[in-house]
Motif scaffolding. Structure first.
Motif, mmCIF file in Angstrom:
data_model
loop_
_atom_site.group_PDB
_atom_site.id
_atom_site.type_symbol
_atom_site.label_atom_id
_atom_site.label_comp_id
_atom_site.label_asym_id
_atom_site.label_seq_id
_atom_site.Cartn_x
_atom_site.Cartn_y
_atom_site.Cartn_z
ATOM 1 N N ARG A 134 0.828 -1.202 0.000
ATOM 2 C CA ARG A 134 0.000 0.000 0.000
ATOM 3 C C ARG A 134 0.868 1.261 0.000
ATOM 4 O O ARG A 134 0.549 2.245 -0.679
ATOM 5 N N PHE A 138 0.963 4.126 -2.848
ATOM 6 C CA PHE A 138 0.766 5.528 -2.490
ATOM 7 C C PHE A 138 1.922 6.379 -3.006
ATOM 8 O O PHE A 138 1.717 7.503 -3.492
ATOM 9 N N ALA A 174 -4.387 6.690 -2.144
ATOM 10 C CA ALA A 174 -4.202 8.126 -1.900
ATOM 11 C C ALA A 174 -5.537 8.802 -1.618
ATOM 12 O O ALA A 174 -5.644 9.647 -0.723
ATOM 13 N N GLU A 177 -6.689 7.920 1.981
ATOM 14 C CA GLU A 177 -5.878 8.563 3.017
ATOM 15 C C GLU A 177 -6.131 10.067 3.056
ATOM 16 O O GLU A 177 -6.210 10.661 4.139
#
Length: 313
Positions: A134, A138, A174, A177
């Protein structure tokens, strides 16, 4: 019965009544708090917000009440997997039991605990692999994120608005988050704290540089557009460099996994050629010590190969 005795009895009864009321109030408060936490995590029908039904809710509540359970929940959240702590624990225990039985029947009873230990290690190694995967994804989105922020800032939008716009336009991870960052900003958190928590969840040099640029620009002002433009170009170059390094080291990484598998395959082949050989070998202390030493050497070789093939760019 005299006055002091009646007074003592009355005080004791009052204390007992107050204790019962306090316990009931505390229990009701815990239930309301847990119900509120469940509503935040669910869609109102016992399912998480991704549409899947939650399993083992009582086990989840008990795990979240412990420090180890909260740490496990944070690790699962960093991986992006739609798995609750209870589901992970039950799945890991099922894998431990299954591998124990398979090793017990296929090889020898001595290999049952070893297989269980490998299953536990593999479960947490899988979480670390998912988290690193992950983070890598990102990092690959950071150039596009920096470009969106630069364009939004150049158009006159505030940094908070630019972050919300990037959260809507970018895909996971992205987008997810940045949506968390926008939610924290919406409830009063500062940009420094929200971006700092993002850097802690997905630690990487590239993200730290981007967060530092945004925080300093937000504090002191200045040419944030020019900084983001330069940062976008730098992130693109680092992305290509990381891709080349990963391609060059792919053979070494495969070797790290093939070597232990060859050892396990050798054991299975030996037991196939001479049935019962492994059982006879592990029936003595010297045989057990040799097996443990061999597995330790395989683990050491795996660790050293992975260590030498890890290059930070």
């Amino acid at each position: 019965m005299g006055g002091p005795a009646l007074l003592t009895l009355g005080v004791a009864l009052l204390a007992a009544v107050l204790a019962v009321i306090g316990v009931r109030t505390y229990a009701a408060g815990r239930e309301r708090r847990q119900a509120f936490v469940d509503r935040l995590a669910d869609d109102g029908h016992g399912r998480p917000r991704d549409g899947t039904r939650r399993r083992f809710p009582s086990l989840d509540r008990r795990l979240r009440a412990t420090r180890a359970g909260r740490r496990l929940e944070l690790r699962l959240a960093a991986t992006g997997l739609a798995v609750t702590p209870g589901e992970f624990l039950v799945g890991m225990l099922a894998a431990v039991t299954g591998l124990w039985l398979v090793a017990h029947v296929t090889l020898a009873p001595f290999f049952g605990p070893l297989a269980a230990a490998v299953a536990v290690w593999s479960a947490f190694a899988f979480l670390n692999w998912q988290r690193q995967k992950r983070i890598e994804k990102f990092i690959n989105q950071l150039p596009e994120l920096s470009r969106i922020l630069a364009n939004a800032t150049q158009a006159g939008l505030a940094l908070r608005t630019a972050l919300g716009m990037a959260a809507e336009e970018l895909e996971a991870p992205a987008g997810e988050e940045l949506a968390k960052v926008s939610d924290k900003l919406a409830v009063g958190h500062s940009i420094d704290d929200a971006l700092g928590e993002l850097a802690e969840r997905l630690p990487s040099r590239e993200l730290v540089v981007l967060v530092t640029t945004l925080v300093l620009s937000n504090r002191a002002g200045g040419a944030v557009v020019g900084s983001l433009r330069n940062l976008t170009k730098t992130l693109e170059e680092r992305k290509e460099t990381r891709r080349e390094v990963r391609t060059q080291l792919s053979q070494v990484v495969v070797t790290a996994y093939v070597v232990p598998l060859l050892g396990i395959g050798t054991l299975l082949l030996m037991n196939k050629i001479a049935p019962g050989a492994i059982d006879r070998m592990t029936s003595t202390f010297l045989g057990q010590a040799a097996v443990v030493a061999a597995f330790a050497l395989y683990a050491l070789g795996f660790f050293l190969i992975r260590r030498f093939s890890k290059i930070d760019v």
